[in-house]
Write an enzyme that holds these catalytic residues in place. Structure first.
Site, PDB file in Angstrom:
ATOM      1  N   ASP A  96      -5.982 -95.456  49.158  1.00 51.24           N
ATOM      2  CA  ASP A  96      -6.303 -94.265  48.371  1.00 51.24           C
ATOM      3  C   ASP A  96      -6.575 -94.720  46.936  1.00 51.24           C
ATOM      4  OD1 ASP A  96      -5.583 -90.999  48.548  1.00 51.24           O
ATOM      5  OD2 ASP A  96      -5.330 -91.859  46.550  1.00 51.24           O
ATOM      6  N   HIS A 147      -5.501 -93.477  44.287  1.00 52.02           N
ATOM      7  CA  HIS A 147      -4.310 -93.278  43.456  1.00 52.02           C
ATOM      8  C   HIS A 147      -3.164 -94.141  43.978  1.00 52.02           C
ATOM      9  CE1 HIS A 147      -6.564 -89.372  43.375  1.00 52.02           C
ATOM     10  NE2 HIS A 147      -6.532 -89.696  42.089  1.00 52.02           N
ATOM     11  N   HIS A 150       2.595 -89.551  47.318  1.00 56.81           N
ATOM     12  CA  HIS A 150       3.187 -89.226  46.009  1.00 56.81           C
ATOM     13  C   HIS A 150       4.562 -88.568  46.142  1.00 56.81           C
ATOM     14  CE1 HIS A 150      -0.504 -90.412  44.190  1.00 56.81           C
ATOM     15  NE2 HIS A 150      -1.191 -89.393  44.632  1.00 56.81           N
ATOM     16  N   ASP A 159     -11.268 -91.098  48.530  1.00 61.21           N
ATOM     17  CA  ASP A 159     -11.497 -90.871  47.107  1.00 61.21           C
ATOM     18  C   ASP A 159     -11.989 -92.067  46.296  1.00 61.21           C
ATOM     19  OD1 ASP A 159      -8.946 -91.852  47.543  1.00 61.21           O
ATOM     20  OD2 ASP A 159      -7.912 -90.178  46.584  1.00 61.21           O
TER      21      ASP A 159
END
Length: 302
Positions: free
Chosen positions: A154, A156, A117, A231
């Site tokens: 991931d 995200h 990110h 996740d």
């Protein structure tokens, strides 16, 4: 198989903070017990010059000197401390080292990393420096690989990675992520696969196989950086997916089989994992490390 760690550089987080800092020590200790023959190395910090392959010099300087604004610190999700900077540099250094080792050994792992990110000029979502973008560009600068693929699994989207590498045709960004999950304003990867809430093993694996086939047809990478997030697991607080432990094993095996078939070195990072039960999250990560070690044995037996 070489495993690079930085878990003893711990951020002093306030009580109740939702980032699972303890998981990195648990991953290292659990992997040492569960995966025979791991070769552990303390990660060295990435230099300013290495960070500058993906980040603006002004951001590197301000982050290092403690000059980030309160708003910038909130976007990262950590209060600034010298330990935050040191840990972030070491995490990037671990991915760099894992990439270098992968060329000779087939696969190596960073027991943290996957800080996807972080943008060129700011951090976000618990990510200060973008280890995968830094490592990809450094491997090219060292002439180890001309074409690098980042396979981000991931839950995200790797928005920072996609932004940094948006106009770089020599690095292919692939992201399988939750369509209704953070970040809510997505960037454009070279290949985005947005998945619905509640997706299970079979549909996820079908999407992954199709994505890897497209990656090979469109790009044929010479190095793979694999963000093996925990996740997507059904027990994750933030994930919204329903992959089982067995499904995540099949995910990892799918990536390693693809790399083995096409003789592509792989550097693995742990990326996210926020399980309601931290032991479940750690078990997913250790499973990835165990499967990576089996892939390393296949590579050496070629």
């Amino acid at each position: 198989m070489k495993a690079y760690y930085s878990d003893h550089f711990v951020l002093p987080l306030p009580p109740g903070h939702r980032f699972p800092m303890v998981k990195y020590r648990m991953i290292r200790e659990g992997a040492a017990a569960a995966v025979p023959g791991l070769d552990f190395h303390e990660a060295q910090p990435a230099s300013d010059g290495e960070l500058a392959l993906a980040h603006h010099p002004d951001y590197i300087a301000r982050a290092s000197a403690g000059q980030l604004t309160a708003a910038e610190q909130r976007e990262i999700g950590f209060p600034w401390t010298p330990q935050m900077v040191e840990r972030s540099r070491r995490s990037s250094g671990a991915t760099i080292a894992a990439c270098r080792a992968a060329f000779s050994e087939g696969v190596a792992v960073n027991l943290a990393g996957g800080t996807h990110h972080a943008y060129a000029d700011h951090g976000a979502g618990f990510c200060v420096f973008n280890d995968t973008a830094i490592a990809a560009r450094l491997m090219q600068a060292e002439r180890r690989a001309a074409r690098v693929a980042i396979v981000d699994l991931d839950v995200h989207q790797g928005n920072g990675t996609a932004s940094i590498l948006a106009r770089d045709d020599s690095v292919f960004t692939l992201s399988l992520h939750g369509e209704n999950n953070y970040p809510f304003e997505k960037e454009r990867s070279d290949l985005d696969v947005a998945l619905p809430d509640g997706i299970g093993d079979a549909d996820y694996l079908q999407a992954l196989r199709a994505a890897l086939q497209a990656l090979q047809q469109r790009f044929a990478p010479q190095l793979l950086i694999f963000l093996a997030g925990a996740d997507p697991h059904e027990g994750d607080r933030l994930g919204k997916m329903k992959l089982t432990l067995a499904g995540l094993a099949a995910r990892d095996e799918t990536v390693f089989n693809y790399a083995h078939e096409h003789k592509i070195p792989v550097a693995v990072t742990m990326a996210g994992g926020y399980g309601r039960d931290i032991e479940q999250t750690v078990a997913v990560h250790i499973q990835t490390i165990r499967l990576a070690s089996l892939h390393a044995a296949r590579w050496s037996a070629r």
